[in-house]
Design a protein around this motif. Structure first.
Motif, short mmCIF file in Angstrom:
data_model
loop_
_atom_site.label_atom_id
_atom_site.label_comp_id
_atom_site.label_asym_id
_atom_site.label_seq_id
_atom_site.Cartn_x
_atom_site.Cartn_y
_atom_site.Cartn_z
N PRO A 90 7.59 5.08 14.43
CA PRO A 90 8.48 5.14 15.58
C PRO A 90 8.50 3.83 16.36
N THR A 91 9.70 3.37 16.69
CA THR A 91 9.81 2.19 17.55
C THR A 91 9.75 2.60 19.02
N ALA A 92 10.22 3.82 19.31
CA ALA A 92 10.18 4.32 20.69
C ALA A 92 8.78 4.86 21.00
N VAL A 93 8.33 4.66 22.24
CA VAL A 93 6.98 5.08 22.66
C VAL A 93 6.98 6.57 23.00
N ASP A 94 5.88 7.23 22.62
CA ASP A 94 5.62 8.63 22.96
C ASP A 94 6.71 9.59 22.48
N GLN A 95 7.22 9.33 21.27
CA GLN A 95 8.15 10.27 20.64
C GLN A 95 7.61 10.61 19.26
N PRO A 96 6.63 11.54 19.20
CA PRO A 96 5.97 11.86 17.93
C PRO A 96 6.92 12.49 16.93
N ALA A 97 6.60 12.25 15.65
CA ALA A 97 7.38 12.86 14.57
C ALA A 97 6.41 13.36 13.50
N VAL A 98 6.74 14.49 12.90
CA VAL A 98 5.92 15.02 11.81
C VAL A 98 6.25 14.24 10.55
N LEU A 99 5.23 13.77 9.86
CA LEU A 99 5.45 13.00 8.63
C LEU A 99 6.01 13.92 7.54
N ASN A 100 7.08 13.47 6.92
CA ASN A 100 7.68 14.26 5.84
C ASN A 100 6.70 14.38 4.68
N LYS A 101 5.98 13.29 4.43
CA LYS A 101 4.98 13.29 3.37
C LYS A 101 3.68 12.76 3.97
N PRO A 102 2.70 13.63 4.22
CA PRO A 102 1.44 13.18 4.85
C PRO A 102 0.73 12.11 4.02
N VAL A 103 0.00 11.25 4.72
CA VAL A 103 -0.80 10.21 4.06
C VAL A 103 -1.95 10.88 3.31
N ASP A 104 -2.14 10.50 2.06
CA ASP A 104 -3.27 10.99 1.26
C ASP A 104 -4.48 10.14 1.62
N LEU A 105 -5.34 10.67 2.46
CA LEU A 105 -6.46 9.88 2.98
C LEU A 105 -7.41 9.43 1.87
N LYS A 106 -7.63 10.29 0.90
CA LYS A 106 -8.53 9.94 -0.21
C LYS A 106 -7.97 8.76 -0.99
N ASN A 152 0.85 -1.19 0.00
CA ASN A 152 0.00 0.00 0.00
C ASN A 152 0.89 1.24 0.00
N PRO A 153 0.83 2.04 -1.07
CA PRO A 153 1.74 3.19 -1.16
C PRO A 153 1.53 4.24 -0.08
N GLN A 154 0.30 4.39 0.40
CA GLN A 154 0.04 5.38 1.45
C GLN A 154 0.59 4.89 2.80
N LEU A 155 0.41 3.61 3.09
CA LEU A 155 1.00 3.06 4.30
C LEU A 155 2.52 3.16 4.24
N ALA A 156 3.08 2.93 3.05
CA ALA A 156 4.53 2.97 2.89
C ALA A 156 5.10 4.32 3.33
N GLN A 157 4.38 5.40 3.01
CA GLN A 157 4.83 6.74 3.40
C GLN A 157 4.90 6.88 4.92
N ALA A 158 3.86 6.41 5.59
CA ALA A 158 3.82 6.52 7.05
C ALA A 158 4.81 5.56 7.70
N TRP A 159 4.87 4.33 7.18
CA TRP A 159 5.70 3.30 7.79
C TRP A 159 7.19 3.66 7.74
N GLN A 160 7.60 4.49 6.75
CA GLN A 160 9.00 4.93 6.68
C GLN A 160 9.43 5.64 7.95
N GLN A 161 8.47 6.27 8.63
CA GLN A 161 8.77 7.01 9.85
C GLN A 161 8.10 6.40 11.08
#
Length: 245
Positions: free
Chosen positions: A163-179, A152-161
């Motif tokens: 996080p393995t560590a808990v409660d350490q948020p990161a801004v997605l470099n390329k947001p998931v296209d929900l549509k 899934n190309p949209q999941l691929a974008q999110a999965w690249q970032q």
């Protein structure tokens, strides 16, 4: 002196919050698993006593002519976080759902592997939950099933970032296209249910899309590898509830 008093107050507040969180800790394994949630805290009592709990096995749905699903999408900043229970993506405002002449705004979406809801007894390897809220605070959850297949190309974008560590948020470099993530047709099952995690609050409108989308075995495995265990609550009794199609 004022500074010391303020510091002491902040430390006391943080201790009390930590104590409350510790008291209300829950899990998917061991003595804090779903079978025990209702006894872990008085706040979680509905997990055990509620009669409109989610997830459910969707079967024998009543054919109706309910309104079409009206979704609007707004590109914006997204933040990914591993909260210890799932991978969650928080979104900026503008993504809306129209339901019963009311507007609900998307707050976040997250994932469960394997799926929590079942369709005719079938469990999917992954399920996404899109959590919407209206101005009165009522919740609607749009559920999307993933079946094993192409990546899934949209999941691929999110999965690249992811996080393995808990409660350490990161801004997605390329947001998931929900549509692009959702299927092209929005046929759905609808029922009244609850949150599938403590405190298991009821009165949640559930909309489960009938058409699944694909995710690769590797993508599903990557998610499970980060979460370390299954993170699905077992299906709950319908207790006379009607599911409409």
């Amino acid at each position: 002196m004022k500074g010391k008093v303020l510091l002491a107050a902040l430390l006391a507040a943080s201790f009390s919050i930590s104590a409350a969180e510790q008291h209300a800790h829950w899990s998917y394994e061991g003595q804090e698993d779903p079978a025990h949630w209702g006894k872990l805290s008085p706040d979680f009592s509905l997990c055990e006593t509620g009669k409109n709990q989610s997830p459910v096995n969707i079967q024998g749905a009543l054919k109706t002519h309910h309104g079409k699903l009206e979704l609007a999408f707004q590109p914006g900043k997204q933040q990914i976080v591993n909260n210890g229970h799932t991978i969650q993506i928080n979104v900026s405002e503008g993504n809306t759902l129209r339901l019963d002449n009311d507007t609900f705004t998307l707050q976040q979406f997250h994932f469960h592997a394997p799926s929590e809801n079942e369709i005719d007894g079938k469990q999917f390897p992954l399920e996404g939950h899109f959590v919407y809220k209206n101005k009165a605070g009522a919740l609607a959850v749009l559920a999307l099933m993933f079946q094993e297949g192409k990546a899934n190309p949209q999941l691929a974008q999110a999965w690249q970032q992811m996080p393995t560590a808990v409660d350490q948020p990161a801004v997605l470099n390329k947001p998931v296209d929900l549509k692009a993530l959702l299927p092209k047709t929005f046929k759905f099952y609808r029922f009244s249910g609850s949150l599938t995690t403590p405190p298991c609050s009821e009165g949640v409108s559930w909309l489960v899309l009938e058409q699944p989308v694909s995710a690769s075995a590797e993508q599903i495995s990557q998610f499970r590898g980060v979460i370390h265990h299954a993170n699905n609550r077992p299906v709950q009794p319908l207790n006379g509830r009607v599911i409409v199609d």
